[in-house]
Write a protein that holds these residues in place. Structure first.
Motif, PDB file in Angstrom:
ATOM      1  N   ASN A 182      57.028  42.117  33.807  1.00  0.00           N
ATOM      2  CA  ASN A 182      56.618  42.705  32.533  1.00  0.00           C
ATOM      3  C   ASN A 182      56.282  41.617  31.518  1.00  0.00           C
ATOM      4  N   GLN A 183      57.039  40.515  31.575  1.00  0.00           N
ATOM      5  CA  GLN A 183      56.812  39.403  30.659  1.00  0.00           C
ATOM      6  C   GLN A 183      55.750  38.432  31.179  1.00  0.00           C
ATOM      7  N   LEU A 184      55.613  38.412  32.481  1.00  0.00           N
ATOM      8  CA  LEU A 184      54.640  37.517  33.102  1.00  0.00           C
ATOM      9  C   LEU A 184      53.594  38.353  33.856  1.00  0.00           C
ATOM     10  N   PRO A 185      52.497  38.681  33.202  1.00  0.00           N
ATOM     11  CA  PRO A 185      51.458  39.486  33.863  1.00  0.00           C
ATOM     12  C   PRO A 185      50.712  38.682  34.927  1.00  0.00           C
ATOM     13  N   GLU A 186      49.820  39.385  35.620  1.00  0.00           N
ATOM     14  CA  GLU A 186      49.103  38.794  36.757  1.00  0.00           C
ATOM     15  C   GLU A 186      48.325  37.526  36.411  1.00  0.00           C
ATOM     16  N   PRO A 187      47.512  37.481  35.324  1.00  0.00           N
ATOM     17  CA  PRO A 187      46.774  36.253  35.025  1.00  0.00           C
ATOM     18  C   PRO A 187      47.685  35.041  34.812  1.00  0.00           C
ATOM     19  N   PHE A 222      50.354  29.857  36.889  1.00  0.00           N
ATOM     20  CA  PHE A 222      51.568  29.129  37.280  1.00  0.00           C
ATOM     21  C   PHE A 222      51.497  28.700  38.742  1.00  0.00           C
ATOM     22  N   LEU A 223      50.912  29.571  39.573  1.00  0.00           N
ATOM     23  CA  LEU A 223      50.751  29.205  40.990  1.00  0.00           C
ATOM     24  C   LEU A 223      49.854  27.984  41.142  1.00  0.00           C
ATOM     25  N   ALA A 224      48.829  27.894  40.314  1.00  0.00           N
ATOM     26  CA  ALA A 224      47.928  26.736  40.384  1.00  0.00           C
ATOM     27  C   ALA A 224      48.597  25.463  39.889  1.00  0.00           C
ATOM     28  N   ALA A 225      49.676  25.629  39.121  1.00  0.00           N
ATOM     29  CA  ALA A 225      50.345  24.454  38.538  1.00  0.00           C
ATOM     30  C   ALA A 225      51.674  24.129  39.217  1.00  0.00           C
ATOM     31  N   VAL A 226      51.930  24.753  40.358  1.00  0.00           N
ATOM     32  CA  VAL A 226      53.191  24.474  41.071  1.00  0.00           C
ATOM     33  C   VAL A 226      53.223  22.985  41.439  1.00  0.00           C
ATOM     34  N   LEU A 259      53.086  37.984  42.411  1.00  0.00           N
ATOM     35  CA  LEU A 259      51.664  38.310  42.414  1.00  0.00           C
ATOM     36  C   LEU A 259      51.364  39.436  43.409  1.00  0.00           C
ATOM     37  N   PHE A 260      51.996  39.384  44.580  1.00  0.00           N
ATOM     38  CA  PHE A 260      51.797  40.438  45.577  1.00  0.00           C
ATOM     39  C   PHE A 260      52.269  41.776  45.029  1.00  0.00           C
TER      40      PHE A 260
END
Length: 584
Positions: free
Chosen positions: A125-130, A135-139, A186-187
């Motif tokens: 709810n606090q972290l939407p899909e975009p 964040f995945l790109a910045a792991v 994300l899934f």
């Protein structure tokens, strides 16, 4: 005869499950259809039957050593204490990667530790899909994690000298199974949307396949094409076919008629509309074809594969032991999602399996190769066939409408002409006919009537003095005279010397062999052939013009006659070409 270009199906492909086998099991049906429904004479006329039938590698911070200051000596804003400027920043990451992460963080107005907390709690709810995608790109990579740990060395106070990107990555290193968590989030966020996108595609493919196989009207179309095609191809290796490849359906317009004014496709529509009107609306039975032809089966398979892999990853994550981190809801969130959505995914997989079976069945039904057939090509062929039939039908309707309008125009013109002649008084009709005579007079005066004759041969008319004779004598160019019956005598009054005078009245034509009485009857409405004072008449002849019908003669010594001939007057022409008569 022009042949229908089709590819015959091998006999081994005509299996009991195909439409062709069903057609073959109807004995004599093909011949009966040709005999009762197909106008073979029309077919032969139309188609000429004669009776014989890399990006950056990210090496910043290698060997645990901090790089030098960035070009331009990047400054942090105000320092936390007293607003004095911070000291020179230490850059650990590759310059480009650090810049990309800084740009991302500029759009996210959350503290880094708060972001870490939401990820640990799996709070979508606090972290939407975009945001999760960013964040995945910045792991951080394993190398970056080791470099940061070596730089900090257990003393987080050193972090005050690093940039935003390094600070963010340091917070991310504190999240257990960071990449797995973000992928699971994300899934979870995208699952229902992806299912909603793929389910209609599966349904429309299955519907299109079912419609094709169950359409009786489509099967009748194929039966008509097969019957007519076998007749056209009777004298070639293409004849005697049990069935044909469906690719033939999009090539029917390539077979032209003998006069190249129509095609086999237009002929087929004409036959269907006139002999099988119940088949005209067969497209209504195949309303899913167009949408089905636009669906990509490989794309569906890939999407199902990714969803299946996502569920499998989640099930594997559940097998991992808890992290022990305070507030960690990873296992709890994953288990709840799998339990509530696994049945939805299983249903989707079953729908896909049913669709694939329906597609395989319809491909076999039409005798095609299951291994090479794709929904886009297979369904697209039938969709194109339906569209081509509709276009040909509109072409036929336009031609029929144009022919109807042309026939109506011709009928109106004919009726208009008849009405015009009917309403005209006889005098006007005679005047119309008089125009023909005027044209003939004009051609005589201008010499058009004599063109093509030998120029050096002069004709001088002499009218026999005999009252009973209508023979005209002509100079034959040798000093003698030849006699023959006049072929045309035109009597026009009112012409003065030179042929100019008032508008002539209706003329009369005297034909060879007419008797004196016949001439009198035919010319009862015609005035004297030569008006008073015409240069072609002598005084005595002019006095006798109202007497009995008497042939006139013009001797070669008549000066007036010669003068009239030279001037082109009608009197001279009359003496040259015709025999004149007087009325009694």
């Amino acid at each position: 005869m022009r042949q229908l270009n089709w590819a015959k199906l091998p006999a081994q492909q005509i299996t009991p499950s195909t439409v062709w086998k069903a057609l073959a099991d109807k004995p004599g049906a093909e011949e009966k259809l040709r005999k009762e429904k197909i106008d073979l004479k029309e077919l032969e006329i139309l188609f000429g039957v004669v009776g014989s039938g890399g990006g950056d590698s990210g090496k910043g911070g290698k060997d645990g050593k901090a790089s030098k200051e960035k070009d331009g000596k990047e400054k942090d804003g105000k320092a936390e204490k007293g607003g004095e400027e911070r000291s020179k920043m230490v850059t650990i990451l590759d310059a480009k990667r650090a810049n990309n992460i800084s740009i991302m963080l500029g759009r996210i107005k959350l503290p880094y530790d708060q972001i870490r907390k939401f990820i640990i709690e799996m709070d979508t709810n606090q972290l939407p899909e975009p945001m999760v995608k960013q964040f995945l790109a910045a792991v951080p990579t394993n190398e970056e994690v080791e470099t940061l740990k070596e730089f900090v060395g257990g003393n987080e106070a050193k972090l005050k000298d690093v940039g935003k990107a390094e600070l963010f990555l340091w917070e991310m290193t504190k999240v257990p199974r960071l990449e797995q968590r973000l992928n699971a989030m994300l899934f979870k966020l995208r699952f229902l949307e992806r299912v909603s996108d793929i389910r209609p595609d599966i349904a429309v493919l299955q519907k299109a396949a079912t419609q094709l196989k169950s359409s009786k009207k489509l099967a009748q179309h194929l039966e008509i094409i097969l019957a007519v095609g076998n007749y056209m191809n009777a004298d070639s290796f293409r004849g005697g076919a049990w069935g044909f490849s469906i690719d033939t359906l999009v090539k029917l317009g390539d077979t032209k008629s003998t006069n190249n004014k129509t095609t086999f496709l237009h002929y087929l529509v004409q036959v269907i509309d006139s002999k099988f009107p119940e088949l005209k609306d067969f497209a209504a039975e195949l309303d899913a074809l167009e949408k089905g032809a636009r669906v990509s089966l490989p794309a569906i398979n890939q999407e199902i594969s990714e969803l299946s892999r996502g569920f499998k990853d989640m099930e594997n994550d559940l097998k991992a032991p808890p992290s022990g981190v305070k507030g960690d809801k990873f296992h709890e969130t994953i288990k709840a999602f799998v339990d509530s959505n696994k049945s939805t995914f299983d249903t989707l997989k079953q729908q896909k399996a049913d669709m694939e079976q329906a597609f395989k069945s319809v491909v076999e039904y039409f005798g095609e190769d299951v291994k090479s057939a794709t929904p886009e090509a297979f369904l697209g062929t039938f969709a194109a066939f339906v569209r081509s039939l509709e276009r040909a039908r509109k072409d036929n309707e336009r031609e029929a409408e144009a022919a109807r309008k042309a026939a109506e125009r011709a009928a109106k013109e004919e009726e208009k002409a008849k009405a015009k002649d009917k309403d005209k008084p006889p005098a006007l009709l005679d005047a119309d006919r008089k125009g023909v005579v005027d044209d003939l007079i004009s051609s005589l005066k201008t010499g058009e009537a004599f063109r093509g004759k030998t120029k050096n041969r002069q004709r001088t008319s002499m009218v026999s003095p005999s009252r009973d004779s209508t023979t005209a004598h002509f100079d034959d160019g040798s000093g003698g005279f030849a006699s023959r019956k006049p072929t045309l005598a035109i009597a026009m009054p009112g012409l003065g010397q030179g042929g100019v005078g008032r508008k002539p009245s209706l003329g009369a034509v005297a034909m060879p062999g007419m008797t004196e009485a016949g001439v009198a009857r035919k010319s009862s409405l015609v005035p004297s052939p030569l008006s008073p004072g015409s240069p072609g008449l002598s005084g005595s002849e002019e006095k006798e013009r109202k007497g009995s019908l008497t042939p006139l003669s013009a001797g070669p010594g008549d000066a007036k006659s010669e003068k009239s001939e030279k001037s082109g007057g009608l009197g001279g022409l009359g003496r040259k070409m015709t025999a004149g008569f007087k009325r009694t």
